[in-house]
Motif scaffolding. Structure first.
Motif, PDB file in Angstrom:
ATOM      1  N   ARG A  48       0.821  -1.206   0.000  1.00 15.44           N
ATOM      2  CA  ARG A  48       0.000   0.000   0.000  1.00 15.44           C
ATOM      3  C   ARG A  48       0.861   1.265   0.000  1.00 15.44           C
ATOM      4  N   TYR A 105      -5.833  -2.520   8.794  1.00  9.59           N
ATOM      5  CA  TYR A 105      -6.551  -1.347   8.264  1.00  9.59           C
ATOM      6  C   TYR A 105      -5.876  -0.827   7.001  1.00  9.59           C
ATOM      7  N   THR A 111      -7.701  -0.716   3.394  1.00  7.82           N
ATOM      8  CA  THR A 111      -8.167   0.595   2.932  1.00  7.82           C
ATOM      9  C   THR A 111      -7.122   1.363   2.149  1.00  7.82           C
ATOM     10  N   LYS A 140      -5.073   3.181   3.597  1.00  9.37           N
ATOM     11  CA  LYS A 140      -4.846   4.393   4.391  1.00  9.37           C
ATOM     12  C   LYS A 140      -4.262   4.038   5.756  1.00  9.37           C
ATOM     13  N   GLN A 155      -9.099   5.864  14.816  1.00 12.55           N
ATOM     14  CA  GLN A 155      -9.462   4.683  14.014  1.00 12.55           C
ATOM     15  C   GLN A 155      -8.722   3.446  14.507  1.00 12.55           C
ATOM     16  N   CYS A 206     -18.808  -0.524  11.712  1.00 12.36           N
ATOM     17  CA  CYS A 206     -18.242  -0.703  10.369  1.00 12.36           C
ATOM     18  C   CYS A 206     -18.820   0.317   9.393  1.00 12.36           C
ATOM     19  N   PHE A 216     -16.907   1.036   5.586  1.00  7.72           N
ATOM     20  CA  PHE A 216     -16.590  -0.212   4.887  1.00  7.72           C
ATOM     21  C   PHE A 216     -17.803  -0.721   4.099  1.00  7.72           C
TER      22      PHE A 216
END
Lengths: 259, 259, 259, 259
Positions: C23, C42, C46, C48, C54, C207, C212
């Motif tokens: 990522r 995570y 994602t 991110k 978070q 969620c 999500f």
């Protein structure tokens, strides 16, 4: 087709808009309605059409492996179905995952042992000598001889004489079948224990008569048991036991923690 | 046996030291050497011995589902075997996990559709009226009619006429087979498209003729494909393609990241 | 790269001889030693980096799903391990196969319900009106409202207030959390029953706060439970229960057949 | 509790109407919001709370195993999802099934090798002598030394120095880490080849520092990869590659049959 693509190939089957061909035979025209499932499995695996003798023997091999009662495999499949009834395929898959070295390994173990016994033994080996040598080697390594002994079926596993009779009737009771019988006698003599040839031992020997590589022998158990597991899931869908068992097991296993 | 234990039961099989009994029959004495694998699957699932007609038909049903070439299922099994060649059973399991709504669901979908069409339709329903009603209902819900159409096998799926011919020869081309044929004609008329009855449609109709619950129909695909996947793994063990494909796919998929 | 290959791509990770990048971040330099496992999950999902808020919330979401005692899933995994102890991965896989609509489906069901409630409801919807409408719709369809009720944890599921408190502390107790609380009250009013928000209801709402897609929410249960199942297999390897359970179950289930 | 039930027990978790307790800790009160996922995995597996040092190290161990790009495992999971998108759990399961001796086995292999090297070596063994003995034994058996060498990451696997630095910072670079480093040097000397310690070698050594049984080390790869596979399935659901790959592979593999 260039050199990059040339080596990705599968020889099993192909289809075109109007043809479906498996192992060189037209599925609609030469297979459907003309073969039984065991014969088709033989074709799928070997690329050859089973002779009537091979057909009798191979169907019996596979049938022997379909259903063994409420096994850990069947319990796993039923537990999985209880959680994901919409994914019948995953329940069968879960049940198959446990067909490893403990429960079906002895089939491949017996086949491997028999093949290895004949390695380097020449054209007309002394079977009794091979049996003595094989048993001695296992005993020296303190290993259990695969295919011998059964916790329930004593003094005889009732499948074994029947499988060997079918082998005899179909011209397939060759040197591997003879050798495992000699190994059994020698193992009983050397250990002083009752050690019947169990079904996996008989099947391992018969698979050697077919010439199947020992590594694929486990696959016969896997494909046969898939049939058995579908039967268990059908029964579970009609007369479920998984939920009740789950609650009982959970209660028992954690009773000491809840105090 | 007390009340607590009374409701955990399975009627499929049991064994004692000298007996192994499946569905009331002695495995060594009444099954081995006397049945083929498809017939034994029938016994395992239904508790009944297949008639010769049922035997022909059921073996053909299962054989149709064994081998469909290099499917996503076969690729998954081969990739799994590449990582865990010691766990052949897990490779077959991985391949089976994908036999869900996209690839075998239409068999059960067709069976469900046909059973539902006859619900509340009385003893001697007007099949043409049921076909019109069924097609209209699917079209109104903008749903694809299960069992019709095929991306490759056009204008005819070559398995379908053969399966229906076997059904006809064996007295199993009853009202469910007739209804799906009428549904096909009505669907083609209403849509203006060529919509052959595909193999899963034919199989779904035939499973209804047998009276199998639609929920277990997927299981036929699962148990048959287990045979097919063992064939693919045997070939992978002898002529591997997974490693090469993996490296190619990885290179292609991440080329834009490596820059 | 030609047009044929352009569309096979994955944006998750790549490696070169001296780099491993996930990522967009260097695994050795920017991730190892600097993130915890939940944060990396995570990032993996994602693309991110989780904010501290978070991070707290997402780790709590996953932890809630790791361990639920001796579940059908854990039993399936232990039974599988008993048959194939050399394939630990297959035992975990078998356990995961049952995380379907019955046991983890309500998490995704709750998320789906909440997302759908807000569809077409504009910028500042009347949450109470949405709750009434949602409950009425489920009751009319005679469907169970996902995320409400629990067979054991009554009148309160002890995880729910804690999860909502963590959400509050981290600025994540937004409109989805509020809506499920209103749905609960309305469902209790309309049914006259005690219907606590269970953990999967709380997780589903949270969620949604993360944004999500509901289809991936089941994946959180799957990846968390993989951790839990490894724990069960480790315990099974040290204090086995599968073999004993198997023999007990088999005896009970077939007692009526053995007579 | 009677004698029959006494031996079925699990010490991991239990619940009552108002409590959920894992490894002796209240999930809502002592775990949620207070631990990260890696620490909870440590608690689940060991029954102990990780120290800050153990927390840093164990999270890094697990993170290293989450994502390795488009592996055979990821391809199997994506292929499975293409066939059964309703069973996300089965797609993850399929992907995990291939984490066997080829792809994650070297982690457990390295741990096993290191534990065995210290067996019977006394309190303060000569590490260099152990390294020479170990390498000689593998070379004599013509076995590959687990944890050394990498097809892509040459001359150094970039994860290894980072993992060892984290071990150093957290007081976990003990005798097992030292021994594998000596084994590497000796193996390079003896073979004349460049043999970097790869990530699985580093992880195997660190798992020994933790004292984990080597048989469970594979489990870390399995639970970590479950996270990675959910990431791949999320991407597959948004940017699918499986169908396209399938058709390409099928075309290539059977081109020679279609002629």
């Amino acid at each position: 087709m260039n050199s990059k693509t040339a080596d990705i190939r599968s020889d099993i089957a192909f289809s075109t808009p109007d043809r479906i061909v498996v192992r060189g035979k037209s599925l609609p025209d030469e297979i459907l309605g003309k073969m039984n499932l065991g014969d088709f499995a033989y074709l799928q695996l070997t690329g050859k059409t089973a002779t009537p003798q091979q057909s009798h023997m191979f169907n019996a091999v596979l049938i022997t492996l379909v259903e063994h009662g409420i096994t850990p495999s069947a319990i796993a499949a039923r537990m999985t179905y209880a959680g994901a009834p919409e994914s019948l395929q995953a329940a069968v898959a879960a049940g198959l995952c446990g067909l490893g070295t403990v429960f079906v390994g002895t089939t491949e173990g017996a086949a491997k042992m028999l093949y290895e016994a004949f390695e380097g033994a020449g054209e007309n080996p002394d079977l009794q000598a091979l049996a003595v040598k094989t048993v001695a080697a296992f005993r020296e390594r303190k290993q259990i001889i695969p295919g011998l002994g059964h916790p329930v079926h004593k003094p005889i596993d009732p499948r074994t004489p029947r499988l060997f009779a079918i082998a005899e009737e179909n011209g397939m009771a060759g040197k591997h079948v003879q050798l495992i019988q000699l190994i059994q006698k020698e193992a009983e003599r050397a250990s002083g224990k009752v050690l019947p040839i169990n079904a996996t031992g008989a099947l391992g020997a018969i698979c050697c008569e077919f010439g199947f590589p020992w590594k694929i022998v486990r696959g016969f158990g896997v494909m046969a048991r898939a049939i058995g597991l579908v039967g268990h899931i059908l029964e579970e869908s009609e007369s479920p036991i998984a939920h009740k068992l789950w609650h009982e097991i959970e209660d028992r296993a954690s009773a000491h923690l809840r105090g």
